[in-house]
Design a protein around this motif. Structure first.
Motif, short mmCIF file in Angstrom:
data_model
loop_
_atom_site.label_atom_id
_atom_site.label_comp_id
_atom_site.label_asym_id
_atom_site.label_seq_id
_atom_site.Cartn_x
_atom_site.Cartn_y
_atom_site.Cartn_z
N MET A 1 -56.18 -18.06 19.75
CA MET A 1 -54.78 -17.71 19.72
C MET A 1 -54.30 -17.34 21.11
N CYS A 2 -54.96 -16.42 21.76
CA CYS A 2 -54.56 -15.97 23.10
C CYS A 2 -55.66 -16.39 24.05
N LYS A 3 -55.42 -17.41 24.85
CA LYS A 3 -56.51 -18.00 25.61
C LYS A 3 -56.60 -17.55 27.06
N GLY A 4 -55.52 -17.51 27.77
CA GLY A 4 -55.59 -17.21 29.19
C GLY A 4 -55.14 -15.81 29.52
N PRO A 5 -55.58 -15.28 30.66
CA PRO A 5 -55.21 -13.91 31.03
C PRO A 5 -53.73 -13.73 31.29
N THR A 6 -53.02 -14.80 31.60
CA THR A 6 -51.59 -14.65 31.85
C THR A 6 -50.75 -15.20 30.72
N GLN A 7 -51.40 -15.69 29.66
CA GLN A 7 -50.63 -16.18 28.52
C GLN A 7 -49.87 -15.01 27.91
N LYS A 8 -48.62 -15.23 27.59
CA LYS A 8 -47.79 -14.17 27.02
C LYS A 8 -48.03 -14.06 25.52
N LEU A 9 -48.12 -12.83 25.05
CA LEU A 9 -48.22 -12.56 23.63
C LEU A 9 -46.83 -12.23 23.12
N ALA A 10 -46.66 -12.25 21.84
CA ALA A 10 -45.35 -11.97 21.25
C ALA A 10 -44.90 -10.55 21.58
N ALA A 11 -43.63 -10.34 21.40
CA ALA A 11 -43.04 -9.03 21.70
C ALA A 11 -43.74 -7.92 20.93
N VAL A 12 -43.76 -6.77 21.52
CA VAL A 12 -44.34 -5.59 20.87
C VAL A 12 -43.46 -5.22 19.69
N ASP A 13 -44.08 -4.91 18.57
CA ASP A 13 -43.36 -4.55 17.36
C ASP A 13 -43.02 -3.07 17.36
N ALA A 14 -41.79 -2.74 17.71
CA ALA A 14 -41.37 -1.34 17.83
C ALA A 14 -41.32 -0.64 16.48
N ALA A 15 -41.23 -1.38 15.39
CA ALA A 15 -41.20 -0.76 14.07
C ALA A 15 -42.55 -0.12 13.75
N VAL A 16 -43.62 -0.65 14.30
CA VAL A 16 -44.96 -0.12 14.04
C VAL A 16 -45.39 0.82 15.15
N THR A 17 -44.86 0.63 16.32
CA THR A 17 -45.29 1.38 17.49
C THR A 17 -44.36 2.54 17.79
N ASP A 18 -44.69 3.27 18.83
CA ASP A 18 -43.76 4.29 19.30
C ASP A 18 -42.57 3.60 19.95
N LYS A 19 -41.53 4.33 20.21
CA LYS A 19 -40.30 3.73 20.74
C LYS A 19 -40.30 3.59 22.26
N THR A 20 -41.42 3.84 22.92
CA THR A 20 -41.48 3.74 24.37
C THR A 20 -41.67 2.31 24.85
N ILE A 21 -41.97 1.39 23.96
CA ILE A 21 -42.22 0.01 24.34
C ILE A 21 -41.08 -0.85 23.84
N ASP A 22 -40.50 -1.63 24.71
CA ASP A 22 -39.41 -2.52 24.36
C ASP A 22 -39.95 -3.66 23.49
N LYS A 23 -39.43 -3.80 22.27
CA LYS A 23 -39.96 -4.81 21.36
C LYS A 23 -39.65 -6.24 21.79
N ASN A 24 -38.77 -6.42 22.75
CA ASN A 24 -38.43 -7.76 23.23
C ASN A 24 -39.25 -8.18 24.45
N ARG A 25 -40.10 -7.30 24.93
CA ARG A 25 -40.91 -7.59 26.10
C ARG A 25 -42.13 -8.43 25.73
N LEU A 26 -42.52 -9.33 26.61
CA LEU A 26 -43.74 -10.10 26.40
C LEU A 26 -44.89 -9.45 27.16
N ILE A 27 -46.06 -9.49 26.56
CA ILE A 27 -47.25 -8.81 27.10
C ILE A 27 -48.30 -9.85 27.46
N THR A 28 -48.91 -9.73 28.63
CA THR A 28 -50.01 -10.64 29.00
C THR A 28 -51.32 -10.12 28.40
N ARG A 29 -52.29 -11.00 28.31
CA ARG A 29 -53.62 -10.57 27.83
C ARG A 29 -54.21 -9.53 28.76
N ASP A 30 -53.98 -9.69 30.06
CA ASP A 30 -54.51 -8.70 31.00
C ASP A 30 -53.90 -7.33 30.74
#
Length: 88
Positions: free
Chosen positions: A1-30
């Protein structure tokens, strides 16, 4: 699913997480890998990154959820939750 260190993962799910992370941001594997301690734990499940830091304290299965910290935990999640999880 997530192969490379710079491949972007889907946005952080703010409904499950704390509100300090923008749910529209993309996260790298690194970046995901850097959140691998109990005090700062993120995991990817089905391509979505979730902050499990606070949830680990109230996780019904105990702190075993922290085994997923900093990783793609889709297989681990599916193993323990083959029918999904409650929404509330």
């Amino acid at each position: 699913m997530c192969k490379g260190p710079t491949q972007k993962l889907a946005a952080v799910d703010a409904a499950v997480t704390d509100k300090t992370i923008d749910k529209n941001r993309l996260i790298t594997r690194d970046e995901l890998r850097s959140h691998n301690v109990p005090q700062n734990a993120w995991a990817a499940v089905h391509g979505r990154v979730v902050n499990i830091t606070e949830f680990a304290r109230r996780h019904p299965g105990g702190d075993v959820i922290l085994l997923a910290a900093g990783k793609d935990a889709t297989v681990l999640f599916e193993t323990y939750h083959p029918r999904g999880v409650p929404t509330s």
